[in-house]
Design a protein around this motif. Structure first.
Motif, short mmCIF file in Angstrom:
data_model
loop_
_atom_site.label_atom_id
_atom_site.label_comp_id
_atom_site.label_asym_id
_atom_site.label_seq_id
_atom_site.Cartn_x
_atom_site.Cartn_y
_atom_site.Cartn_z
N LEU A 57 0.79 -1.20 0.14
CA LEU A 57 -0.12 0.00 0.09
C LEU A 57 0.98 1.21 0.15
CD1 LEU A 57 -2.52 1.78 0.37
CD2 LEU A 57 -2.89 1.11 2.84
N PHE A 58 0.70 2.00 -1.13
CA PHE A 58 1.59 3.29 -1.05
C PHE A 58 1.03 4.44 -0.49
CE2 PHE A 58 2.74 0.73 -4.67
CZ PHE A 58 4.19 0.26 -4.55
N ASP A 59 1.48 4.50 0.72
CA ASP A 59 0.91 5.71 1.77
C ASP A 59 1.74 6.92 1.79
OD1 ASP A 59 2.99 4.21 3.06
OD2 ASP A 59 1.71 4.09 4.91
N ARG A 60 2.98 6.76 1.29
CA ARG A 60 4.01 8.25 1.52
C ARG A 60 4.40 8.50 0.02
NH1 ARG A 60 7.52 7.77 6.98
NH2 ARG A 60 5.92 6.97 8.31
N ARG A 61 4.78 9.57 -0.20
CA ARG A 61 5.58 10.00 -1.26
C ARG A 61 6.97 9.88 -0.78
NH1 ARG A 61 0.67 12.83 -1.06
NH2 ARG A 61 -0.40 12.56 -3.08
N GLY A 62 7.68 9.49 -1.85
CA GLY A 62 9.20 9.21 -1.58
C GLY A 62 9.94 10.58 -1.39
N GLY A 108 9.07 10.89 -8.20
CA GLY A 108 9.19 9.51 -8.87
C GLY A 108 9.42 8.46 -8.05
N GLN A 109 9.37 8.68 -6.67
CA GLN A 109 9.42 7.55 -5.69
C GLN A 109 8.36 7.49 -4.88
OE1 GLN A 109 12.94 8.09 -3.54
NE2 GLN A 109 14.33 6.71 -4.84
N LEU A 110 7.94 6.30 -4.69
CA LEU A 110 6.79 6.18 -3.67
C LEU A 110 7.22 5.10 -2.51
CD1 LEU A 110 3.51 5.86 -5.78
CD2 LEU A 110 4.21 7.75 -4.48
N GLN A 111 6.65 5.21 -1.44
CA GLN A 111 6.76 4.54 -0.30
C GLN A 111 5.69 3.75 0.15
OE1 GLN A 111 9.18 6.44 2.91
NE2 GLN A 111 8.54 4.87 4.23
N TYR A 145 10.19 0.72 -0.76
CA TYR A 145 10.25 1.69 -1.87
C TYR A 145 10.47 1.51 -3.25
CZ TYR A 145 12.43 3.73 2.69
OH TYR A 145 12.19 3.98 3.99
N VAL A 146 9.79 2.14 -4.11
CA VAL A 146 9.51 1.84 -5.53
C VAL A 146 9.72 3.19 -6.14
CG1 VAL A 146 8.12 -0.17 -5.20
CG2 VAL A 146 7.35 2.01 -5.79
N ASN A 147 10.42 3.02 -7.43
CA ASN A 147 9.98 4.11 -8.69
C ASN A 147 8.62 3.85 -9.25
OD1 ASN A 147 12.67 5.14 -8.07
ND2 ASN A 147 13.60 3.69 -9.51
N ALA A 148 8.13 5.09 -9.23
CA ALA A 148 6.56 4.90 -9.60
C ALA A 148 6.12 6.40 -9.89
CB ALA A 148 5.79 4.04 -8.39
N PRO A 149 5.17 6.53 -10.72
CA PRO A 149 4.58 7.64 -10.83
C PRO A 149 3.75 8.27 -9.57
CG PRO A 149 3.63 6.19 -12.45
CD PRO A 149 4.60 5.50 -11.63
N GLU A 150 3.63 9.27 -9.38
CA GLU A 150 2.90 10.04 -8.31
C GLU A 150 1.38 9.46 -8.17
OE1 GLU A 150 3.42 12.51 -5.92
OE2 GLU A 150 1.06 12.97 -5.65
N ARG A 151 0.78 9.30 -9.45
CA ARG A 151 -0.96 8.95 -9.53
C ARG A 151 -0.92 7.67 -8.91
NH1 ARG A 151 -1.24 5.08 -13.53
NH2 ARG A 151 0.62 5.07 -15.27
N LEU A 152 0.09 6.82 -8.50
CA LEU A 152 0.02 5.58 -7.78
C LEU A 152 -0.30 5.64 -6.48
CD1 LEU A 152 2.07 3.13 -10.12
CD2 LEU A 152 -0.35 3.57 -10.20
N PHE A 153 -0.25 6.77 -5.70
CA PHE A 153 -0.16 6.98 -4.18
C PHE A 153 -1.50 6.52 -3.90
CE2 PHE A 153 -1.66 9.73 -1.08
CZ PHE A 153 -0.70 9.60 -0.05
N ILE A 205 -2.82 0.01 -3.72
CA ILE A 205 -2.21 -1.41 -3.20
C ILE A 205 -1.89 -2.03 -4.53
CG2 ILE A 205 -2.37 -3.53 -2.16
CD1 ILE A 205 -4.73 -2.11 -0.22
N LEU A 206 -0.43 -2.25 -4.82
CA LEU A 206 -0.25 -3.04 -5.91
C LEU A 206 1.07 -4.12 -5.69
CD1 LEU A 206 0.52 0.13 -8.23
CD2 LEU A 206 -1.46 -1.52 -8.43
N ASP A 207 1.19 -5.27 -6.57
CA ASP A 207 2.20 -6.17 -6.22
C ASP A 207 3.51 -5.50 -6.66
OD1 ASP A 207 0.62 -8.22 -5.16
OD2 ASP A 207 0.36 -9.02 -7.08
N VAL A 208 4.31 -5.86 -5.60
CA VAL A 208 5.81 -5.37 -5.93
C VAL A 208 6.77 -6.59 -5.59
CG1 VAL A 208 7.65 -4.14 -4.61
CG2 VAL A 208 5.44 -3.19 -4.94
N THR A 209 7.77 -6.75 -6.55
CA THR A 209 8.68 -7.65 -6.38
C THR A 209 9.97 -7.09 -5.79
OG1 THR A 209 8.07 -9.01 -8.44
CG2 THR A 209 10.14 -9.52 -7.56
N VAL A 210 10.10 -7.70 -4.66
CA VAL A 210 11.32 -7.02 -3.93
C VAL A 210 12.70 -7.61 -4.46
CG1 VAL A 210 12.46 -7.15 -1.39
CG2 VAL A 210 10.06 -7.19 -1.51
#
Ligand code: SAH
Ligand code: SF4
Ligand code: F3S
Length: 456
Positions: free
Chosen positions: A391-396, A400-403, A413-421, A424-429
């Motif tokens: 769940l992306f609940d913070r801006r990095g 271009g980063q989300l937390q 932490y991922v590199n992702a566009p702001e609009r995904l704030f 809840i998305l699948d992330v590969t660690v």
């Protein structure tokens, strides 16, 4: 014209929640929050009294606020300085006599009275309110809250009757109190309507929750969680902080039965020595803790465990400390907080003999933290290569980063566009640090899915 409000918050999540509520009350009086004290018409320090260091910071900050107040006065404008929270409750008199420029001092149970207190202070009175009013602040705070975002916190229980001998909370927050079920459900619904996907139920002793239900029954925390899980739109439920004594069978079972209840448990242990636990008045033994953990793991095998420890409590010997190290090794924590014992005025611990020298406390903390940090790093390392919902609940920190947070409460932490704030998305660690992990979103959703669907 709107007035400017500056609030600085220390301490636990309950203080964060309270600050939000103060901002809500004050917005009805035309106050708008600003991130800096400069030029503010009202400056509030929401303080923490849990350890000595936390308290000292208040006085150094007050000095800075005084400069801002004087700068405003030089322009012929007025500014009010207020101290709220647990230091206000415990040391209100000291603050008033040490800092003459402080206009208001009020404790955690009085925030619903803010409009009246401000009126009095604006009229030139020095306002002090460290009462525990009979009416609950929760019944009088405005219901139209500002949206908290994708991950919201909701206080359901406050205060404590446990009186651990090191702790100020029973004195600063008062007796244990649970909010009625319907009030909690209504607030949760408003949070979800405002965009919350995750709600963390808060309380100094949240698993002691015993709220009045709609039919005159008393609900425990497990039942409240079960009901919240039916709420459409709410996808994740968490709770903190718990006491081992109140970890009942229903709550343990809920970890196995309620899919929305996240697999993370923050359960403070404080010490691995029964002798020290007794001196601390914790009301349980180390073996009881191990038993609880075993049962929670049976219900939810992948549960991530977290805890609080205190080193150097009066009377703690090398052997006691070794027992703490041993139990940490045995349990294996995914995250942890550890502190040097800080004597708090008015608590039984502060009068106990067998004071542990500072250098010994330092060495014990160092040893314990080295172990806990290694465990946390190892826990995160085991996630590398795995894919998990975040769940992306913070801006990095950089654009271009989300937390976000994994189900097990790891920071991701991922590199992702702001609009995904807020998604809840699948992330590969891919990489693990002691304090978090770095990964890649498996599938970045289309920027405008509805348009796509129409075209198809
Ligand atoms: N209600 C929670 C914790 C409240 S305070 C509980 O029952 O565990 C958060 C943590 O601060 C505590 O778990 C404890 O580890 C630490 N703490 C509290 N008082 C302290 C003191 N006097 N010195 C050092 N650490 C303290
Ligand atoms: Fe403090 Fe103990 Fe109450 Fe926790 S249970 S708030 S540590 S007195
Ligand atoms: Fe601090 Fe008060 Fe919370 S003392 S930890 S702000 S309950």
């Amino acid at each position: 014209m709107s007035k400017k409000l500056y609030i600085k918050t220390w301490g636990c999540q309950m203080n964060v929640y309270d600050s939000q509520k103060m901002a809500d009350v004050l917005s009805t009086l035309g106050y708008e929050q600003t991130p800096e004290p400069e030029g503010a018409d009202l400056m509030i320090l929401n303080t923490c009294h849990i350890r000595e260091k936390a308290t000292e910071k208040v006085f150094s900050d007050l000095g800075r606020l005084r400069d801002h107040k004087e700068a405003k006065e030089e322009k012929g404008e007025k500014a009010l300085i207020a101290v709220a929270g647990c230091v206000a409750q415990a040391e209100g008199d000291v603050i008033l006599s040490r800092a003459k420029y402080v206009d208001m001092v009020f404790g955690p149970q009085t925030y619903h009275l803010l409009p009246e207190m401000i009126l009095n202070a604006a009229g030139g009175a020095r306002v002090v309110n460290t009462d525990f009013p009979v009416e609950s602040k929760f019944d009088h705070l405005p219901v139209e809250a500002q949206a908290q975002g994708p991950s919201a916190m909701l206080s359901v229980q406050e205060g404590c009757d446990k009186f651990c001998t090191f702790c100020v909370v029973p004195y600063t927050r008062g007796a244990e109190f649970s909010r009625p079920v319907q009030q909690v459900l209504d607030e949760a619904q408003r949070m979800v309507d405002g965009g919350a996907k995750e709600i963390t139920l808060l309380g100094q002793n949240v698993n002691a929750y015993h709220g009045d239900g709609p039919n005159g029954e008393t609900w425990d925390l497990a039942r409240l969680i079960g009901k919240l899980a039916d709420m459409n739109g709410l996808q994740r439920i968490r709770y903190m902080t718990s006491h081992p004594k109140d970890m009942n069978d229903n709550l343990i079972a809920a970890h196995g039965e309620v899919a929305k209840l996240m697999p993370f448990l923050h359960l403070p242990l404080q010490s691995g020595s029964d002798r020290v636990l007794e001196l601390m008045n914790r009301k349980h033994k180390a073996s009881d803790y191990l038993d609880i953990i075993a049962r929670v793991k049976k219900a939810r095998p992948d549960i991530a465990l977290s805890s609080d420890f205190i080193v150097g409590f009066p009377g703690e010997t090398d052997e006691d400390h070794k027992q703490t190290i041993d139990i940490v090794q045995q349990v294996g924590f995914a995250a942890c907080y550890s502190f040097k014992y800080s004597p708090r005025p008015g608590t039984p611990g502060a009068a106990m003999g067998g004071i542990v020298p500072e250098s010994v406390k330092d060495a014990r903390l160092h040893e314990l933290q080295a172990l806990l940090f290694a465990q946390q790093h190892e826990y995160n390392r085991r996630s590398v290569g795995k894919t998990m919902p975040v769940l992306f609940d913070r801006r990095g920190e950089k654009t271009g980063q989300l937390q976000g947070k994994s189900p097990w409460m790891q920071s991701v932490y991922v590199n992702a566009p702001e609009r995904l704030f807020g998604e809840i998305l699948d992330v590969t660690v891919e990489k693990a640090f002691q304090n978090g992990m770095y990964g890649t979103i498996v599938t970045i959703p289309d920027s405008n899915p509805s348009e796509k669907r129409e075209a198809a």
